[in-house]
Write an enzyme that holds these catalytic residues in place. Structure first.
Site, PDB file in Angstrom:
ATOM      1  N   ARG A 139      68.914  27.880  23.481  1.00 29.99           N
ATOM      2  CA  ARG A 139      68.317  26.966  22.506  1.00 29.99           C
ATOM      3  C   ARG A 139      68.266  27.583  21.100  1.00 29.99           C
ATOM      4  O   ARG A 139      67.312  27.364  20.349  1.00 29.99           O
ATOM      5  CB  ARG A 139      66.914  26.538  22.959  1.00 29.99           C
ATOM      6  CG  ARG A 139      66.876  25.833  24.304  1.00 29.99           C
ATOM      7  CD  ARG A 139      67.714  24.573  24.312  1.00 29.99           C
ATOM      8  NE  ARG A 139      67.700  23.954  25.622  1.00 29.99           N
ATOM      9  CZ  ARG A 139      68.619  24.177  26.581  1.00 29.99           C
ATOM     10  NH1 ARG A 139      69.642  24.980  26.355  1.00 29.99           N
ATOM     11  NH2 ARG A 139      68.523  23.577  27.754  1.00 29.99           N
ATOM     12  N   SER A 185      62.845  17.779  27.033  1.00 25.51           N
ATOM     13  CA  SER A 185      62.018  18.917  27.444  1.00 25.51           C
ATOM     14  C   SER A 185      61.234  19.420  26.238  1.00 25.51           C
ATOM     15  O   SER A 185      61.814  19.753  25.202  1.00 25.51           O
ATOM     16  CB  SER A 185      62.885  20.042  28.001  1.00 25.51           C
ATOM     17  OG  SER A 185      63.533  19.643  29.185  1.00 25.51           O
ATOM     18  N   GLU A 238      59.979  23.532  21.814  1.00 23.46           N
ATOM     19  CA  GLU A 238      61.322  23.493  21.245  1.00 23.46           C
ATOM     20  C   GLU A 238      61.538  22.279  20.330  1.00 23.46           C
ATOM     21  O   GLU A 238      62.603  22.118  19.742  1.00 23.46           O
ATOM     22  CB  GLU A 238      62.389  23.521  22.335  1.00 23.46           C
ATOM     23  CG  GLU A 238      62.524  22.288  23.175  1.00 23.46           C
ATOM     24  CD  GLU A 238      63.714  22.399  24.144  1.00 23.46           C
ATOM     25  OE1 GLU A 238      64.488  21.435  24.200  1.00 23.46           O
ATOM     26  OE2 GLU A 238      63.844  23.416  24.823  1.00 23.46           O
TER      27      GLU A 238
END
Length: 301
Positions: free
Chosen positions: A175, A225, A295
């Site tokens: 990520r 997510s 995130e």
């Protein structure tokens, strides 16, 4: 703030723009107030010109793709939202390589690969973002990431110049990419695939999509997510073990279907999402000793 020069560039180049665009219509969480002006550049040249003007005039700007990993404030954005969408979403195929504009949907690349019997992106099918956004965060799923197929990209550097970067220089990791810490704007991505069996590729894509439908709360607005995977376990499991599945603050909820997702039940505010994310982080740290990292990119200027 005076946006007359922005308007002049857009008018001259035939670029669509909109004042007071509601940002909740441009992100998957369906939250966000109005921005001052939203523009939709259709070429690298126009994008270069807009970026140069914003920087020279100290006009705040934010680069937006599909908005699947972005949370906007209810107060909106005081500045320019530069939307890189289908106008910069062309896709070309040359042997086993696909080059896609940053505004192309990642799903469109996966379908193009299927059409040409090219394997390598099957596990990425169903990720609901643009190619530029996917590379920016090195998106991935089911053991595959953008770094596995990326060869190079074109981008606009901090001086407003078009450049090219090879994958080995992108610092692609979980990520993360070099683009998340530098003032670069991705304009296109070239990816390499291997030759495969079309039926097998389609079967895997169908399987991946079904797994998403079965396990993820796709029926509700979300940013996917919410947390990065911690070193010691999985965010969803930790959240569930802390008894937070179904926990609500206002219109925000930890999904009953997948506790790694914070969803908008329909009337959530920016504040609701921020509060529930902080509650999750504090609870998991207190009970499990593990610090979760969100995130989702929050935009509140």
């Amino acid at each position: 703030m005076d946006y007359s020069l922005i308007e002049a560039i857009c008018t001259e180049c035939g670029t669509a723009f909109e004042h007071n665009a509601l940002l909740k219509h441009y992100c998957s969480m369906k939250i966000g107030g109005a921005c001052d002006i939203l523009v939709k550049p259709g070429s690298e040249d126009v994008l270069c010109e807009l970026l140069s003007l914003c920087k020279s005039e100290s006009i705040p700007f934010f680069i937006l793709g599909k908005g699947t990993n972005v949370l906007f404030s209810d107060n909106g954005f005081r500045g320019v939202i530069i939307l890189i969408g289908q106008d910069m979403g062309g896709i070309t195929v040359e042997q086993n390589k696909i080059t896609a504009g940053a505004g192309a949907m990642l799903n469109a690349v996966c379908k193009t690969a299927l059409e040409y019997s090219l394997s390598g992106a099957e596990n990425l099918y169903g990720i609901p973002g643009t190619v530029g956004g996917a590379l920016f965060m090195n998106a991935g799923a089911f053991g595959s990431e953008m770094k596995d197929i990326t060869v190079s990209c074109r981008y606009i550097n901090e001086r407003g110049e078009l450049s090219e970067m090879q994958a080995e220089d992108m610092e692609l990791s979980y990520r993360h990419s070099v683009f998340s810490k530098r003032d670069h704007v991705i304009t296109s991505v070239t990816m390499r695939f291997s030759n495969g069996d079309k039926d097998a590729i389609k079967a895997r894509m169908d399987e991946v999509l079904q797994r998403r439908k079965d396990k993820q709360p796709l029926e509700f607005p979300s940013c996917g997510s919410t947390f990065k995977r911690p070193k010691n376990g999985f965010a969803a499991a930790l959240i569930e073990e802390c008894g937070l599945k179904g926990f609500r603050i206002g219109g925000a909820e930890v999904s009953e279907k997948h506790s790694g997702f914070v969803i908008n039940r329909g009337d959530a505010t920016y504040g609701d999402i921020i509060k529930i994310v902080e509650h999750i982080k504090n609870t998991v740290l207190r009970e499990k000793g593990i610090e979760l990292e969100c995130e989702v990119i929050t935009v509140d200027n």
